[in-house]
Scaffold this motif. Structure first.
Motif, short mmCIF file in Angstrom:
data_model
loop_
_atom_site.label_atom_id
_atom_site.label_comp_id
_atom_site.label_asym_id
_atom_site.label_seq_id
_atom_site.Cartn_x
_atom_site.Cartn_y
_atom_site.Cartn_z
N ARG A 60 0.83 -1.21 0.00
CA ARG A 60 0.00 0.00 0.00
C ARG A 60 0.86 1.25 0.00
NH1 ARG A 60 -3.74 -2.33 4.62
NH2 ARG A 60 -4.98 -3.77 3.39
N ARG A 61 1.93 1.24 0.82
CA ARG A 61 2.83 2.40 0.84
C ARG A 61 3.45 2.62 -0.53
NH1 ARG A 61 4.31 0.57 5.88
NH2 ARG A 61 6.13 -0.53 5.08
N GLN A 62 3.91 1.54 -1.17
CA GLN A 62 4.52 1.67 -2.49
C GLN A 62 3.53 2.25 -3.50
OE1 GLN A 62 7.89 1.25 -1.28
NE2 GLN A 62 7.83 1.23 -3.48
N ARG A 67 1.71 6.88 -6.74
CA ARG A 67 0.67 7.86 -7.06
C ARG A 67 1.16 9.29 -6.82
NH1 ARG A 67 -5.27 5.93 -4.97
NH2 ARG A 67 -5.29 3.93 -6.05
N ALA A 68 1.96 9.45 -5.76
CA ALA A 68 2.46 10.77 -5.39
C ALA A 68 3.74 11.12 -6.14
CB ALA A 68 2.71 10.85 -3.89
N ASP A 69 4.24 10.20 -6.96
CA ASP A 69 5.45 10.40 -7.75
C ASP A 69 6.65 10.74 -6.85
OD1 ASP A 69 6.80 10.33 -10.17
OD2 ASP A 69 6.56 12.49 -10.51
N ILE A 70 6.81 9.93 -5.80
CA ILE A 70 7.93 10.10 -4.86
C ILE A 70 9.14 9.35 -5.42
CG2 ILE A 70 8.72 9.66 -2.50
CD1 ILE A 70 6.40 11.62 -2.57
N GLN A 75 11.61 7.47 -1.14
CA GLN A 75 10.87 6.29 -0.71
C GLN A 75 11.68 5.51 0.32
OE1 GLN A 75 9.27 3.72 -3.76
NE2 GLN A 75 8.66 5.46 -5.02
N ALA A 76 12.96 5.35 0.06
CA ALA A 76 13.83 4.62 0.99
C ALA A 76 13.89 5.36 2.33
CB ALA A 76 15.23 4.47 0.39
N GLU A 77 14.00 6.68 2.28
CA GLU A 77 14.02 7.47 3.52
C GLU A 77 12.71 7.32 4.29
OE1 GLU A 77 15.53 11.55 3.38
OE2 GLU A 77 16.37 11.06 1.41
N LEU A 78 11.60 7.39 3.55
CA LEU A 78 10.29 7.24 4.20
C LEU A 78 10.14 5.85 4.81
CD1 LEU A 78 8.04 9.05 1.59
CD2 LEU A 78 8.50 9.80 3.93
N ASN A 79 10.60 4.82 4.09
CA ASN A 79 10.52 3.46 4.62
C ASN A 79 11.36 3.32 5.88
OD1 ASN A 79 8.71 2.54 2.69
ND2 ASN A 79 10.32 1.86 1.31
N GLN A 80 12.55 3.95 5.89
CA GLN A 80 13.39 3.92 7.08
C GLN A 80 12.70 4.62 8.24
OE1 GLN A 80 16.16 2.26 7.67
NE2 GLN A 80 16.29 3.06 9.75
N ALA A 81 12.09 5.78 7.97
CA ALA A 81 11.36 6.51 9.01
C ALA A 81 10.21 5.67 9.55
CB ALA A 81 10.85 7.84 8.46
N HIS A 82 9.52 4.96 8.66
CA HIS A 82 8.42 4.09 9.08
C HIS A 82 8.92 2.98 9.99
CE1 HIS A 82 4.83 1.63 9.01
NE2 HIS A 82 5.58 0.62 8.62
N THR A 83 10.02 2.35 9.60
CA THR A 83 10.60 1.27 10.41
C THR A 83 10.99 1.78 11.78
OG1 THR A 83 11.38 0.13 8.43
CG2 THR A 83 12.47 -0.43 10.52
N GLU A 84 11.66 2.94 11.84
CA GLU A 84 12.06 3.51 13.12
C GLU A 84 10.85 3.85 13.98
OE1 GLU A 84 14.56 6.79 12.06
OE2 GLU A 84 16.14 5.48 11.26
#
Length: 143
Positions: A60-62, A67-70, A75-84
């Motif tokens: 869903r995040r991907q 959709r947001a053209d990130i 995306q990698a930074e956001l995924n890292q922030a999500h994991t943290e």
């Protein structure tokens, strides 16, 4: 501008359950987590379920990122922030469970879980799954 007592009662009826829910939310999380038991020793079914849920959330995040053209880097930074964030929330939840266990006996924790479950069922009965007040209940209260 003065509001009639019937109107005040109606406003109280609307906000009281929400305020109660907000007030007991930390305890509800602790009780729910405790009712599911320790994560360790629950077996491979529980682990597979968690893995599937995490995979679905990642998908869903991907999709949202696309959709947001990130960019891939962001995306990698956001995924890292999500994991943290997830790890910090899990640690906070464990700390809270420990505090509750220090404050309440096992019997008190069980009584609290039961009371919270009853309150939750009453709230869901009046407001449904999405939290909207059922019109039939509102009409019955105002009569």
């Amino acid at each position: 501008m003065k509001i009639s007592s019937a109107k005040k009662l109606s406003i109280r009826q609307l906000f009281a359950p929400a305020l109660l829910a907000i007030a007991i939310m930390p305890l509800a999380f602790a009780a729910q987590a405790h009712s599911h038991g320790d994560r360790e020793g629950q077996g491979p079914d529980h682990e597979r379920m968690e893995e599937r849920m995490e995979e679905r959330m990642e998908e869903r995040r991907q999709e949202v990122y696309e959709r947001a053209d990130i960019s891939a880097e962001k995306q990698a930074e956001l995924n890292q922030a999500h994991t943290e964030h997830r790890e910090a929330m899990n640690a906070l939840r464990e700390d809270h469970r420990g505090r509750v266990a220090e404050i309440l006996t096992e019997e008190e924790q069980e009584a609290l879980r039961s009371a919270m479950q009853e309150a939750h069922e009453e709230y869901r009965g009046k407001h449904g799954k999405r939290g909207y007040l059922n019109n039939s209940d509102e009409n019955a209260d105002s009569e």
